[in-house]
Design a protein around this motif. Structure first.
Motif, PDB file in Angstrom:
ATOM      1  N   CYS A  61       0.909  -1.172  -0.054  1.00 33.84           N
ATOM      2  CA  CYS A  61      -0.187  -0.093  -0.046  1.00 33.84           C
ATOM      3  C   CYS A  61       0.891   1.064   0.056  1.00 33.84           C
ATOM      4  CB  CYS A  61      -0.980  -0.165   1.280  1.00 33.84           C
ATOM      5  SG  CYS A  61      -2.098   1.395   1.163  1.00 33.84           S
ATOM      6  N   ARG A  62       1.732   1.246   0.768  1.00 37.02           N
ATOM      7  CA  ARG A  62       2.823   2.524   1.071  1.00 37.02           C
ATOM      8  C   ARG A  62       3.453   2.806  -0.399  1.00 37.02           C
ATOM      9  NH1 ARG A  62       3.935   2.649   6.650  1.00 37.02           N
ATOM     10  NH2 ARG A  62       1.792   3.200   7.395  1.00 37.02           N
ATOM     11  N   MET A 100       1.271   4.424  -2.612  1.00 36.04           N
ATOM     12  CA  MET A 100       1.133   5.853  -2.106  1.00 36.04           C
ATOM     13  C   MET A 100       2.318   6.742  -2.388  1.00 36.04           C
ATOM     14  SD  MET A 100      -0.283   4.697   1.676  1.00 36.04           S
ATOM     15  CE  MET A 100      -0.083   6.338   2.336  1.00 36.04           C
ATOM     16  N   PHE A 101       3.322   6.069  -2.649  1.00 37.03           N
ATOM     17  CA  PHE A 101       4.688   6.835  -2.894  1.00 37.03           C
ATOM     18  C   PHE A 101       4.543   7.906  -4.067  1.00 37.03           C
ATOM     19  CE2 PHE A 101       8.631   7.931  -4.534  1.00 37.03           C
ATOM     20  CZ  PHE A 101       9.543   8.022  -3.208  1.00 37.03           C
ATOM     21  N   GLY A 102       4.095   7.667  -5.004  1.00 41.44           N
ATOM     22  CA  GLY A 102       3.905   8.605  -6.256  1.00 41.44           C
ATOM     23  C   GLY A 102       2.984   9.663  -5.619  1.00 41.44           C
ATOM     24  N   GLU A 142       1.853  10.831  -2.823  1.00 45.00           N
ATOM     25  CA  GLU A 142       2.595  11.651  -1.863  1.00 45.00           C
ATOM     26  C   GLU A 142       3.443  12.545  -2.388  1.00 45.00           C
ATOM     27  OE1 GLU A 142       1.936   9.564   2.563  1.00 45.00           O
ATOM     28  OE2 GLU A 142       3.552   8.900   1.240  1.00 45.00           O
ATOM     29  N   SER A 143       4.339  11.959  -3.612  1.00 41.90           N
ATOM     30  CA  SER A 143       5.313  12.882  -4.203  1.00 41.90           C
ATOM     31  C   SER A 143       4.383  14.201  -5.036  1.00 41.90           C
ATOM     32  CB  SER A 143       5.946  11.681  -5.480  1.00 41.90           C
ATOM     33  OG  SER A 143       6.759  10.938  -4.503  1.00 41.90           O
ATOM     34  N   GLU A 178      -3.865   7.167   0.756  1.00 45.11           N
ATOM     35  CA  GLU A 178      -4.195   5.830   1.262  1.00 45.11           C
ATOM     36  C   GLU A 178      -5.305   5.286   0.632  1.00 45.11           C
ATOM     37  OE1 GLU A 178      -3.606   5.448   5.267  1.00 45.11           O
ATOM     38  OE2 GLU A 178      -4.314   3.042   4.984  1.00 45.11           O
ATOM     39  N   LEU A 180      -5.508   2.321  -2.010  1.00 46.07           N
ATOM     40  CA  LEU A 180      -6.513   1.062  -1.743  1.00 46.07           C
ATOM     41  C   LEU A 180      -7.209   0.600  -2.794  1.00 46.07           C
ATOM     42  CD1 LEU A 180      -7.050   1.564   2.298  1.00 46.07           C
ATOM     43  CD2 LEU A 180      -5.879  -0.560   0.885  1.00 46.07           C
ATOM     44  N   GLN A 181      -8.095   1.711  -3.435  1.00 44.27           N
ATOM     45  CA  GLN A 181      -8.683   1.737  -4.613  1.00 44.27           C
ATOM     46  C   GLN A 181      -7.970   1.090  -5.729  1.00 44.27           C
ATOM     47  OE1 GLN A 181     -10.538   5.448  -5.782  1.00 44.27           O
ATOM     48  NE2 GLN A 181     -11.215   5.621  -3.817  1.00 44.27           N
ATOM     49  N   ALA A 217      -2.366  -5.523   0.964  1.00 40.09           N
ATOM     50  CA  ALA A 217      -2.185  -3.963   1.030  1.00 40.09           C
ATOM     51  C   ALA A 217      -0.706  -3.998   2.387  1.00 40.09           C
ATOM     52  CB  ALA A 217      -3.150  -3.270   1.550  1.00 40.09           C
ATOM     53  N   ARG A 251       1.328   1.363  -8.989  1.00 42.49           N
ATOM     54  CA  ARG A 251       2.206   2.521  -8.620  1.00 42.49           C
ATOM     55  C   ARG A 251       2.128   3.705  -9.566  1.00 42.49           C
ATOM     56  NH1 ARG A 251       8.029   1.817  -6.369  1.00 42.49           N
ATOM     57  NH2 ARG A 251       8.510   1.510  -8.658  1.00 42.49           N
ATOM     58  N   ALA A 252       2.491   3.279 -10.701  1.00 45.87           N
ATOM     59  CA  ALA A 252       2.778   4.170 -11.916  1.00 45.87           C
ATOM     60  C   ALA A 252       1.634   4.916 -12.337  1.00 45.87           C
ATOM     61  CB  ALA A 252       3.456   3.426 -13.003  1.00 45.87           C
ATOM     62  N   PRO A 310      -0.686   8.127  -9.510  1.00 48.12           N
ATOM     63  CA  PRO A 310      -0.715   9.629  -9.790  1.00 48.12           C
ATOM     64  C   PRO A 310      -1.283  10.006 -11.036  1.00 48.12           C
ATOM     65  CG  PRO A 310       1.342   8.754  -9.381  1.00 48.12           C
ATOM     66  CD  PRO A 310       0.610   7.536  -9.914  1.00 48.12           C
TER      67      PRO A 310
END
Lengths: 299, 358
Positions: A121-122, A125-127, A129-130, A139, A143-144, A155, A174-175, A178
């Motif tokens: 999950c984190r 989230m990285f992108g 939060e970036s 978050e 999760l979606q 997760a 992840r990509a 965002p």
């Protein structure tokens, strides 16, 4: 051996032809103009890796880049991502020049580049939060996304606890999280086994069909390129330059059985001829079976 | 046909059972101890000296003296020829080779024996002093060495600016600065801490820089394509990715700091555990010397076991080979992920699932 196959261009159905006509009317998302890349060599003479690459990618297009090894296809996608700089030429994203890596061009690498110290999950989230999303929003979106890729259950796992295919799914999520304009994929399924690879291809098509994303996909696998793409950019090696832009005559949505249809085989055959390096005389060695044992029972 | 060979415990790179591992752990300590016992308790194996129990008519020796066997026999021959009462004695080891039970007793009595002179430190005070010096020296070194090392490993600018001088300075042996440190910092604890700092810092910085440079470039690129800023890449990618290895470096460097302790403690006023050892050697009480050495070793070992175990708690994604001492530590302190964990607790996870389904 498939010399009986007709030219792939003739096999395009009117529907598919119509699709391509609509495709090129869509706005251009990413464009390269006269891209050159040279590397200095020890002899002092620069080696030209990419020569005069110009192409356009339209909104929601799936474009593959294919070519023999050493044709600079990985270099090309890395330049598109901003991880390397071109010697000359322009890259435009929505009409604006690209200079550095950024969140509007998501990238999936061959190696699963998940952060091993972050949970799944984190990682997603990285992108988010970036690009300035606060933790709770990030978050929720993450999760979606995990739900979409069917890994919501995982997760709180660490990437090391997941299989290669699962890790690559997380990398794709992840990509995409965002909301990039374009997704760049550098041989993303190259490290997976054949079965997982097929699954991942279908899964990628499913995700692509359901969201507004343009994909540029580098691969050396012919079947993969033909099966997934709208258009295929075939490169030549030494120096890497555009050989041909192929429009794949297969309708959407793609199905696994299409791998056996004549449209598929003809296109595959055409590209195979394009990118297969010409065989030099010294490469044509003959294999002789030598009886090492000196024992007749061996033969 | 290949025959499957039964090679038992000697298979190449094959894991041993837990039971076998513990037996071998026991043996690796028991075998040297056994050798020591044999040398100490079996008289004809070594025992090169004679302890005089009854001096007879000899003017040269007194009861309790330790003398060479040849000298003892010579003296007795002379006494016999002159008609005197001959000496009696038993074979003994030199004073520097005490028997295991004597050292074992000293492990306890060293703590209980008051210092011979007023104002001198008790044994536990000496140990405490040593630990404090090592800890302070290492802490101050790390406060500078770790951030600077990370900077050097991340930005070629700082690498070129800082590292060449540090690399040059690294070749000066730390003890050569002893007199300078005393001249500048006085004779108390400050020069000792400075020696440990010098000994540690100039190794630490290049080590940390190298480890930081080993951060996976692919992860940094992935972070870049996710739109992370330079600061975010440094703080959230480079540092976390090398943290487990940095932690391992710190464990190794702490061992080095202990080595420099012995040099540091004879600088200025002698103090701490090496003062204790020197003092006991002067009194020729070698069982105390051995006791002190063993205690230093045990402090180091337990410290390292604890740090290894603690490392696994804070870096749960790292699951590499577990050493035998690590496993022993796990059995003492509790298994991983139970005591301290950065993974969400069950409660937190439940709460989040509810949020998600809502």
């Amino acid at each position: 051996m498939n010399s009986t196959l007709p030219d792939y261009k003739q096999m395009m159905s009117p529907e598919v032809r119509d699709r391509f006509a609509r495709l090129v009317r869509r706005p251009v998302i990413m464009e390269t103009r006269n891209l050159f890349k040279e590397f200095p060599t020890s002899s002092g003479k620069n080696q030209i890796v990419l020569k005069d690459i110009s192409f356009q990618v339209h909104q929601r297009e799936f474009l593959s880049i294919i070519g023999p090894s050493g044709c600079g296809k990985s270099t090309l996608i890395r330049i598109l991502a901003g991880l390397e700089t071109a010697t000359s030429g322009e890259i435009l994203l929505d009409g604006k020049p690209v200079v550095a890596p950024g969140a509007e061009r998501g990238m999936v690498f061959q190696k699963y580049t998940l952060f091993p110290w972050l949970t799944v999950c984190r990682n997603v989230m990285f992108g988010l939060e970036s690009i300035g999303k606060d933790r709770d929003t990030a978050e929720n979106i993450a999760l979606q996304w995990l739900d979409i890729i069917g890994l919501a259950r995982y997760a709180d796992y660490y990437p090391g606890q997941l299989s290669g295919g699962m890790q690559q799914r997380v990398a794709i999520a992840r990509a995409l999280a965002p909301q990039p304009r374009v997704l760049l994929m550098d041989e993303p399924f190259g490290a997976l086994d054949a079965q997982t690879r097929t699954q991942m291809q279908n899964y990628l098509l499913e995700v692509w069909r359901n969201i507004d994303i343009t994909i540029i996909f580098v691969t050396h696998d012919l079947d993969e390129a033909v099966y997934l793409s709208d258009r295929i950019l075939a490169l030549k090696a030494n120096p890497g330059e555009i050989n041909e832009l192929i429009e794949v005559p297969l309708p959407r949505p793609r199905r696994s059985r299409m791998l056996l249809e004549p449209e598929f085989l003809a296109t595959r055959e055409h590209i195979d001829k394009l990118i297969r390096p010409p065989v030099k005389r010294e490469d044509e060695c003959e294999f002789k079976v030598v009886n090492m044992v000196g024992d007749k029972t061996f033969l | 046909m290949m025959k499957m060979q039964n090679v038992g415990c000697f298979a190449i790179r094959k894991k041993l059972t837990r039971r076998q591992e513990y037996i071998l752990l026991f043996l690796s300590f028991a075998l040297p101890l056994l050798l020591w016992c044999l040398v100490s308790y079996v008289p004809f194996l070594y025992h090169p000296l004679v302890r005089v129990t009854d001096a007879g008519d000899s003017f040269l020796c007194a009861p309790g003296d330790l003398i060479e066997r040849s000298a003892f026999e010579e003296e007795n021959r002379e006494l016999a020829s002159s008609g005197g009462k001959i000496m009696r004695g038993e074979r003994a080891n030199p004073a520097y080779l005490p028997a295991p039970h004597q050292v074992a007793r000293s492990l306890v009595t060293a703590f209980l024996t008051p210092p011979r002179r007023d104002g001198e430190a008790w044994f536990h005070e000496s140990i405490g002093h040593s630990i404090r010096i090592v800890f302070l020296g290492f802490l101050i070194s790390s406060l500078f060495g770790v951030p600077l090392g990370i900077l050097c490993g991340t930005f070629p600018f700082f690498e070129r600016l800082i590292e060449p001088f540090i690399e040059f300075f690294r070749y000066f042996p730390a003890p050569v600065f002893a007199t300078l440190c005393v001249a500048i910092l006085g004779i108390n604890d400050a020069p000792k801490i400075a020696i440990i700092f010098i000994g540690t810092f100039f190794q630490q910085l290049p080590m940390v820089a190298n480890t930081t440079r080993s951060a996976d470039g692919a992860l940094i690129e992935a972070a870049q394509t996710l739109g992370a800023s330079r600061r975010r890449i440094l703080m959230k990618v480079i540092i976390p990715s090398v943290l487990p290895r940095l932690y391992k470096d710190m464990r190794i460097l702490l061992g080095w700091a202990w080595t420099y302790l012995i040099v540091a403690e004879v600088v200025g006023t002698s103090s701490g555990i090496s003062w204790f050892i020197n003092q006991q050697a002067k009194y020729r009480d070698f069982s105390n010397v051995y006791a002190a050495i063993i205690i230093i070793g045990c402090i180091g070992l337990f410290c390292d076991m604890f740090l290894a175990w603690f490392g696994r708690q804070i870096f749960p994604w790292e699951s590499k080979h577990k050493g035998i001492f690590y496993r022993a530590a796990e059995e003492i302190f509790g298994p991983r992920d139970q005591v301290f964990s950065i993974v969400l607790s069950k409660e937190e996870r439940r709460k989040r699932d509810e949020q998600h389904s809502a």
